[in-house]
Design a protein around this motif. Structure first.
Motif, PDB file in Angstrom:
ATOM      1  N   CYS A   1       3.519   1.614  -6.394  1.00 15.70           N
ATOM      2  CA  CYS A   1       3.899   0.223  -6.116  1.00 15.70           C
ATOM      3  C   CYS A   1       3.454  -0.677  -7.264  1.00 15.70           C
ATOM      4  CB  CYS A   1       3.219  -0.279  -4.847  1.00 15.70           C
ATOM      5  SG  CYS A   1       3.921   0.379  -3.341  1.00 15.70           S
ATOM      6  N   PHE A   2       2.651  -0.134  -8.188  1.00 16.92           N
ATOM      7  CA  PHE A   2       2.119  -0.930  -9.301  1.00 16.92           C
ATOM      8  C   PHE A   2       3.194  -1.161 -10.357  1.00 16.92           C
ATOM      9  CE2 PHE A   2      -1.790   0.433  -7.376  1.00 16.92           C
ATOM     10  CZ  PHE A   2      -2.751  -0.512  -7.734  1.00 16.92           C
ATOM     11  N   TYR A   3       3.537  -2.411 -10.597  1.00 12.55           N
ATOM     12  CA  TYR A   3       4.526  -2.738 -11.629  1.00 12.55           C
ATOM     13  C   TYR A   3       3.861  -2.673 -13.001  1.00 12.55           C
ATOM     14  CZ  TYR A   3       7.999  -5.172 -14.383  1.00 12.55           C
ATOM     15  OH  TYR A   3       8.926  -5.485 -15.349  1.00 12.55           O
TER      16      TYR A   3
ATOM     17  N   GLY B   1      -3.217   3.829  -2.816  1.00 12.59           N
ATOM     18  CA  GLY B   1      -3.127   2.698  -3.742  1.00 12.59           C
ATOM     19  C   GLY B   1      -2.847   1.409  -3.008  1.00 12.59           C
ATOM     20  N   LYS B   2      -3.367   0.310  -3.561  1.00  9.65           N
ATOM     21  CA  LYS B   2      -3.111  -1.003  -2.974  1.00  9.65           C
ATOM     22  C   LYS B   2      -3.068  -2.025  -4.099  1.00  9.65           C
ATOM     23  CE  LYS B   2      -4.649  -4.168   0.576  1.00  9.65           C
ATOM     24  NZ  LYS B   2      -5.689  -4.615   1.487  1.00  9.65           N
ATOM     25  N   ILE B   3      -1.953  -2.746  -4.180  1.00  3.94           N
ATOM     26  CA  ILE B   3      -1.853  -3.753  -5.245  1.00  3.94           C
ATOM     27  C   ILE B   3      -2.469  -5.076  -4.776  1.00  3.94           C
ATOM     28  CG2 ILE B   3       0.201  -2.723  -6.307  1.00  3.94           C
ATOM     29  CD1 ILE B   3       1.859  -5.015  -4.980  1.00  3.94           C
ATOM     30  N   ASP B   4      -2.861  -5.918  -5.744  1.00  2.51           N
ATOM     31  CA  ASP B   4      -3.335  -7.274  -5.419  1.00  2.51           C
ATOM     32  C   ASP B   4      -2.106  -8.094  -5.042  1.00  2.51           C
ATOM     33  OD1 ASP B   4      -6.012  -6.771  -5.968  1.00  2.51           O
ATOM     34  OD2 ASP B   4      -5.766  -7.216  -8.100  1.00  2.51           O
TER      35      ASP B   4
ATOM     36  N   GLU C   1       0.835  -1.211   0.000  1.00  2.00           N
ATOM     37  CA  GLU C   1       0.000   0.000   0.000  1.00  2.00           C
ATOM     38  C   GLU C   1       0.861   1.250   0.000  1.00  2.00           C
ATOM     39  OE1 GLU C   1      -3.495   0.016   2.565  1.00  2.00           O
ATOM     40  OE2 GLU C   1      -2.968  -2.037   3.158  1.00  2.00           O
ATOM     41  N   PHE C   2       0.313   2.335  -0.516  1.00  2.00           N
ATOM     42  CA  PHE C   2       1.055   3.597  -0.570  1.00  2.00           C
ATOM     43  C   PHE C   2       0.097   4.764  -0.804  1.00  2.00           C
ATOM     44  CE2 PHE C   2       0.756   4.459  -5.169  1.00  2.00           C
ATOM     45  CZ  PHE C   2       0.245   3.252  -5.597  1.00  2.00           C
ATOM     46  N   ASP C   3       0.586   5.978  -0.549  1.00  2.00           N
ATOM     47  CA  ASP C   3      -0.160   7.191  -0.893  1.00  2.00           C
ATOM     48  C   ASP C   3       0.670   7.963  -1.910  1.00  2.00           C
ATOM     49  OD1 ASP C   3      -2.502   7.099   0.867  1.00  2.00           O
ATOM     50  OD2 ASP C   3      -0.990   7.115   2.465  1.00  2.00           O
ATOM     51  N   ALA C   4       0.019   8.513  -2.932  1.00  2.00           N
ATOM     52  CA  ALA C   4       0.740   9.265  -3.955  1.00  2.00           C
ATOM     53  C   ALA C   4      -0.164  10.335  -4.539  1.00  2.00           C
ATOM     54  CB  ALA C   4       1.219   8.319  -5.053  1.00  2.00           C
ATOM     55  N   THR C   5       0.466  11.307  -5.186  1.00  2.00           N
ATOM     56  CA  THR C   5      -0.273  12.414  -5.786  1.00  2.00           C
ATOM     57  C   THR C   5      -0.497  12.156  -7.275  1.00  2.00           C
ATOM     58  OG1 THR C   5       0.734  13.895  -4.177  1.00  2.00           O
ATOM     59  CG2 THR C   5      -0.266  14.933  -6.101  1.00  2.00           C
ATOM     60  N   VAL C   6      -1.706  12.437  -7.730  1.00  3.88           N
ATOM     61  CA  VAL C   6      -2.046  12.277  -9.146  1.00  3.88           C
ATOM     62  C   VAL C   6      -1.374  13.393  -9.945  1.00  3.88           C
ATOM     63  CG1 VAL C   6      -3.952  12.235 -10.831  1.00  3.88           C
ATOM     64  CG2 VAL C   6      -4.279  11.230  -8.551  1.00  3.88           C
TER      65      VAL C   6
ATOM     66  N   THR D   1      -2.438  -5.336 -10.814  1.00  7.10           N
ATOM     67  CA  THR D   1      -3.824  -4.919 -10.645  1.00  7.10           C
ATOM     68  C   THR D   1      -4.018  -4.557  -9.175  1.00  7.10           C
ATOM     69  OG1 THR D   1      -4.411  -7.228 -10.239  1.00  7.10           O
ATOM     70  CG2 THR D   1      -4.706  -6.424 -12.486  1.00  7.10           C
ATOM     71  N   GLY D   2      -5.150  -3.924  -8.854  1.00  5.90           N
ATOM     72  CA  GLY D   2      -5.404  -3.546  -7.464  1.00  5.90           C
ATOM     73  C   GLY D   2      -6.437  -2.451  -7.377  1.00  5.90           C
ATOM     74  N   TYR D   3      -6.228  -1.521  -6.428  1.00  8.04           N
ATOM     75  CA  TYR D   3      -7.175  -0.406  -6.241  1.00  8.04           C
ATOM     76  C   TYR D   3      -6.433   0.909  -6.113  1.00  8.04           C
ATOM     77  CZ  TYR D   3     -11.003  -3.659  -5.708  1.00  8.04           C
ATOM     78  OH  TYR D   3     -11.945  -4.631  -5.953  1.00  8.04           O
ATOM     79  N   LEU D   4      -7.022   1.957  -6.684  1.00  9.10           N
ATOM     80  CA  LEU D   4      -6.470   3.300  -6.577  1.00  9.10           C
ATOM     81  C   LEU D   4      -7.622   4.255  -6.263  1.00  9.10           C
ATOM     82  CD1 LEU D   4      -3.657   4.597  -6.969  1.00  9.10           C
ATOM     83  CD2 LEU D   4      -4.356   5.176  -9.279  1.00  9.10           C
ATOM     84  N   GLY D   5      -7.523   4.916  -5.112  1.00 10.44           N
ATOM     85  CA  GLY D   5      -8.599   5.800  -4.692  1.00 10.44           C
ATOM     86  C   GLY D   5      -9.935   5.075  -4.654  1.00 10.44           C
ATOM     87  N   GLY D   6      -9.908   3.793  -4.318  1.00 11.64           N
ATOM     88  CA  GLY D   6     -11.134   2.988  -4.216  1.00 11.64           C
ATOM     89  C   GLY D   6     -11.643   2.454  -5.537  1.00 11.64           C
TER      90      GLY D   6
END
Ligand SMILES: [Zn+2]
Length: 215
Positions: free
Chosen positions: A33-35, A82-85, A14-19, A45-50
Protein backbone atom coordinates in the motif's frame (compact mmCIF):
# COMPACT_ATOMS: atom_id res chain seq x y z
CA UNK A 1 7.08 -7.18 -9.42
CA UNK A 2 5.35 -5.79 -6.35
CA UNK A 3 1.56 -5.74 -6.60
CA UNK A 4 0.48 -2.09 -6.34
CA UNK A 5 -2.34 -2.11 -3.80
CA UNK A 6 -2.22 1.71 -3.72
CA UNK A 7 -3.59 1.70 -7.29
CA UNK A 8 -6.25 -0.97 -6.69
CA UNK A 9 -7.54 0.90 -3.65
CA UNK A 10 -5.83 4.16 -2.65
CA UNK A 11 -7.88 4.18 0.57
CA UNK A 12 -6.39 0.92 1.87
CA UNK A 13 -4.32 1.63 4.97
CA UNK A 14 -3.22 -1.81 6.25
CA UNK A 15 -2.14 -5.02 4.53
CA UNK A 16 -0.18 -8.25 4.91
CA UNK A 17 2.55 -9.17 2.42
CA UNK A 18 5.52 -11.48 2.00
CA UNK A 19 9.08 -10.16 2.04
CA UNK A 20 10.76 -10.95 -1.30
CA UNK A 21 14.08 -9.11 -0.90
CA UNK A 22 16.15 -7.26 1.69
CA UNK A 23 19.02 -4.92 0.76
CA UNK A 24 20.47 -3.16 3.81
CA UNK A 25 17.56 -1.24 5.35
CA UNK A 26 15.44 -1.59 2.20
CA UNK A 27 12.66 -4.16 2.03
CA UNK A 28 10.77 -5.38 -1.04
CA UNK A 29 7.36 -7.06 -0.73
CA UNK A 30 5.10 -9.06 -3.05
CA UNK A 31 2.38 -6.41 -2.55
CA UNK A 32 2.19 -2.97 -0.93
CA UNK A 33 0.00 0.00 0.00
CA UNK A 34 3.11 2.21 0.28
CA UNK A 35 3.30 4.66 -2.63
CA UNK A 36 6.90 5.09 -3.84
CA UNK A 37 8.24 8.60 -4.49
CA UNK A 38 7.49 9.52 -8.11
CA UNK A 39 5.47 11.74 -10.44
CA UNK A 40 6.08 14.65 -8.07
CA UNK A 41 4.46 12.83 -5.14
CA UNK A 42 6.53 12.02 -2.05
CA UNK A 43 6.93 8.43 -0.86
CA UNK A 44 4.73 7.03 1.89
CA UNK A 45 5.82 6.54 5.47
CA UNK A 46 4.40 4.19 8.10
CA UNK A 47 5.22 0.86 9.75
CA UNK A 48 6.31 -2.52 8.43
CA UNK A 49 6.56 -5.47 10.79
CA UNK A 50 6.51 -2.95 13.65
CA UNK A 51 9.49 -1.01 12.25
CA UNK A 52 9.26 2.60 11.08
CA UNK A 53 9.25 3.14 7.30
CA UNK A 54 10.93 6.52 6.72
CA UNK A 55 10.47 6.64 2.93
CA UNK A 56 9.37 4.55 -0.04
CA UNK A 57 11.26 4.73 -3.31
CA UNK A 58 11.30 2.86 -6.56
CA UNK A 59 14.31 1.74 -8.58
CA UNK A 60 14.74 -0.55 -11.55
CA UNK A 61 17.18 -2.80 -9.66
CA UNK A 62 15.20 -3.43 -6.52
CA UNK A 63 11.58 -2.52 -7.40
CA UNK A 64 9.55 -0.71 -4.70
CA UNK A 65 11.86 -0.29 -1.69
CA UNK A 66 10.44 0.36 1.79
CA UNK A 67 13.26 2.15 3.57
CA UNK A 68 13.30 1.26 7.24
CA UNK A 69 14.74 3.30 10.08
CA UNK A 70 16.77 0.28 11.22
CA UNK A 71 17.87 -3.04 9.70
CA UNK A 72 14.85 -5.37 9.60
CA UNK A 73 14.63 -8.15 12.19
CA UNK A 74 12.60 -10.31 9.76
CA UNK A 75 13.82 -12.35 6.79
CA UNK A 76 12.91 -13.02 3.17
CA UNK A 77 9.80 -15.20 3.11
CA UNK A 78 8.31 -13.69 6.27
CA UNK A 79 4.70 -12.49 6.19
CA UNK A 80 4.71 -8.92 7.55
CA UNK A 81 2.00 -6.45 8.44
CA UNK A 82 2.19 -3.00 6.88
CA UNK A 83 0.40 0.21 7.77
CA UNK A 84 0.81 3.55 6.03
CA UNK A 85 0.57 6.95 7.78
CA UNK A 86 -2.97 7.51 6.57
CA UNK A 87 -3.46 11.07 7.76
CA UNK A 88 -0.37 12.17 5.81
CA UNK A 89 -1.25 10.13 2.72
CA UNK A 90 -4.84 11.41 2.63
CA UNK A 91 -3.57 15.02 2.68
CA UNK A 92 -1.25 14.10 -0.21
CA UNK A 93 -4.11 12.49 -2.18
CA UNK A 94 -6.30 15.56 -1.73
CA UNK A 95 -3.49 17.91 -2.82
CA UNK A 96 -2.51 15.77 -5.78
CA UNK A 97 -6.08 15.76 -7.12
CA UNK A 98 -6.46 19.52 -6.79
CA UNK A 99 -3.03 20.05 -8.38
CA UNK A 100 -4.36 18.56 -11.63
CA UNK A 101 -7.42 20.77 -11.38
CA UNK A 102 -5.32 23.92 -10.90
CA UNK A 103 -3.05 22.89 -13.80
CA UNK A 104 -6.06 23.01 -16.14
CA UNK A 105 -7.55 26.14 -14.56
CA UNK A 106 -4.27 28.06 -14.91
CA UNK A 107 -4.43 27.55 -18.65
CA UNK A 108 -8.15 28.29 -18.77
CA UNK A 109 -7.80 31.59 -16.87
CA UNK A 110 -4.43 32.84 -18.13
CA UNK A 111 -4.74 31.44 -21.65
CA UNK A 112 -1.68 31.59 -23.88
CA UNK A 113 0.14 33.89 -21.43
CA UNK A 114 0.91 30.93 -19.23
CA UNK A 115 2.88 27.76 -19.94
CA UNK A 116 3.66 24.98 -17.45
CA UNK A 117 7.43 24.99 -16.83
CA UNK A 118 7.81 22.02 -14.50
CA UNK A 119 5.98 18.98 -13.31
CA UNK A 120 4.68 19.65 -9.83
CA UNK A 121 6.14 18.59 -6.50
CA UNK A 122 3.95 17.75 -3.56
CA UNK A 123 4.03 16.60 0.01
CA UNK A 124 1.40 16.68 2.76
CA UNK A 125 1.75 20.48 3.20
CA UNK A 126 1.66 21.95 -0.30
CA UNK A 127 1.98 21.47 -4.02
CA UNK A 128 4.27 23.66 -6.11
CA UNK A 129 4.38 24.03 -9.88
CA UNK A 130 6.34 26.47 -12.03
CA UNK A 131 4.92 28.39 -14.97
CA UNK A 132 6.31 30.69 -17.63
CA UNK A 133 4.36 33.91 -18.10
CA UNK A 134 4.52 36.42 -20.93
CA UNK A 135 3.48 39.27 -18.62
CA UNK A 136 3.75 39.73 -14.85
CA UNK A 137 1.69 37.23 -12.93
CA UNK A 138 -1.74 38.81 -12.57
CA UNK A 139 -2.89 38.49 -8.94
CA UNK A 140 -6.57 38.90 -9.82
CA UNK A 141 -6.36 36.05 -12.30
CA UNK A 142 -4.61 33.83 -9.78
CA UNK A 143 -7.45 34.60 -7.36
CA UNK A 144 -9.89 33.55 -10.10
CA UNK A 145 -8.07 30.22 -10.40
CA UNK A 146 -8.46 29.71 -6.66
CA UNK A 147 -12.16 30.58 -6.76
CA UNK A 148 -12.88 28.30 -9.71
CA UNK A 149 -10.98 25.45 -8.06
CA UNK A 150 -12.95 25.86 -4.83
CA UNK A 151 -16.24 25.92 -6.77
CA UNK A 152 -15.38 22.65 -8.51
CA UNK A 153 -14.26 21.11 -5.21
CA UNK A 154 -17.56 22.13 -3.66
CA UNK A 155 -19.71 20.68 -6.46
CA UNK A 156 -18.52 17.14 -5.76
CA UNK A 157 -17.33 15.87 -9.12
CA UNK A 158 -16.26 12.27 -9.51
CA UNK A 159 -12.53 11.68 -9.99
CA UNK A 160 -11.43 8.46 -11.71
CA UNK A 161 -8.06 6.74 -12.05
CA UNK A 162 -7.41 3.62 -14.07
CA UNK A 163 -4.77 1.47 -15.83
CA UNK A 164 -4.64 1.03 -19.57
CA UNK A 165 -1.83 -0.74 -21.48
CA UNK A 166 0.47 -0.48 -18.48
CA UNK A 167 -0.10 3.26 -17.99
CA UNK A 168 -2.14 5.11 -15.35
CA UNK A 169 -4.69 7.77 -16.12
CA UNK A 170 -6.67 10.39 -14.20
CA UNK A 171 -9.91 12.16 -15.10
CA UNK A 172 -12.35 14.64 -13.60
CA UNK A 173 -15.60 15.20 -15.49
CA UNK A 174 -14.89 18.76 -16.71
CA UNK A 175 -11.37 18.34 -18.06
CA UNK A 176 -9.37 16.09 -20.42
CA UNK A 177 -7.70 12.87 -19.30
CA UNK A 178 -4.27 13.26 -17.70
CA UNK A 179 -1.50 10.68 -17.38
CA UNK A 180 -0.69 10.14 -13.69
CA UNK A 181 0.50 7.27 -11.51
CA UNK A 182 -0.21 9.05 -8.22
CA UNK A 183 -2.88 8.36 -5.61
CA UNK A 184 -6.10 10.40 -5.75
CA UNK A 185 -9.39 10.97 -3.97
CA UNK A 186 -12.58 9.72 -5.63
CA UNK A 187 -14.63 12.88 -5.32
CA UNK A 188 -13.61 16.55 -5.53
CA UNK A 189 -15.52 17.39 -2.33
CA UNK A 190 -13.00 15.33 -0.33
CA UNK A 191 -10.34 17.93 -1.15
CA UNK A 192 -11.80 20.70 1.00
CA UNK A 193 -11.17 24.42 0.57
CA UNK A 194 -7.73 25.34 -0.81
CA UNK A 195 -5.58 28.42 -1.22
CA UNK A 196 -3.60 29.24 -4.39
CA UNK A 197 -0.65 31.56 -3.84
CA UNK A 198 2.35 32.90 -5.64
CA UNK A 199 5.48 31.21 -4.26
CA UNK A 200 9.13 32.25 -4.22
CA UNK A 201 10.37 33.02 -7.74
CA UNK A 202 12.21 29.89 -8.94
CA UNK A 203 14.25 31.58 -11.69
CA UNK A 204 14.25 34.03 -14.56
CA UNK A 205 10.91 34.43 -16.26
CA UNK A 206 9.36 31.69 -14.12
CA UNK A 207 6.75 31.95 -11.42
CA UNK A 208 5.90 29.40 -8.77
CA UNK A 209 2.30 28.67 -7.90
CA UNK A 210 1.61 26.96 -4.58
CA UNK A 211 -1.52 25.17 -3.45
CA UNK A 212 -2.21 24.49 0.20
CA UNK A 213 -5.25 23.26 2.13
CA UNK A 214 -7.11 25.71 4.37
CA UNK A 215 -8.10 23.02 6.84
ZN1 LIG B 1 -0.41 13.66 -11.05
Amino acid sequence: MTKKLFWENPYQVEFDATVTKIVGNSVVLDATCFYPRGGGQVGDTGYLGGIRVVDTQVSEEIDIAHILEIKPSFNVGTLVHGKIDWERRYKIMRLHSVAHLVYYLMQEVFGKDCKPASSGLLDEHKERSDYLFKEKLDKEKLKAVEEKANQIIDKGYEIRTWSENGKRYWKIELFPVMKCGGTHVRNSNEIGEIEVKRGKKPGRGKERVEISPLS
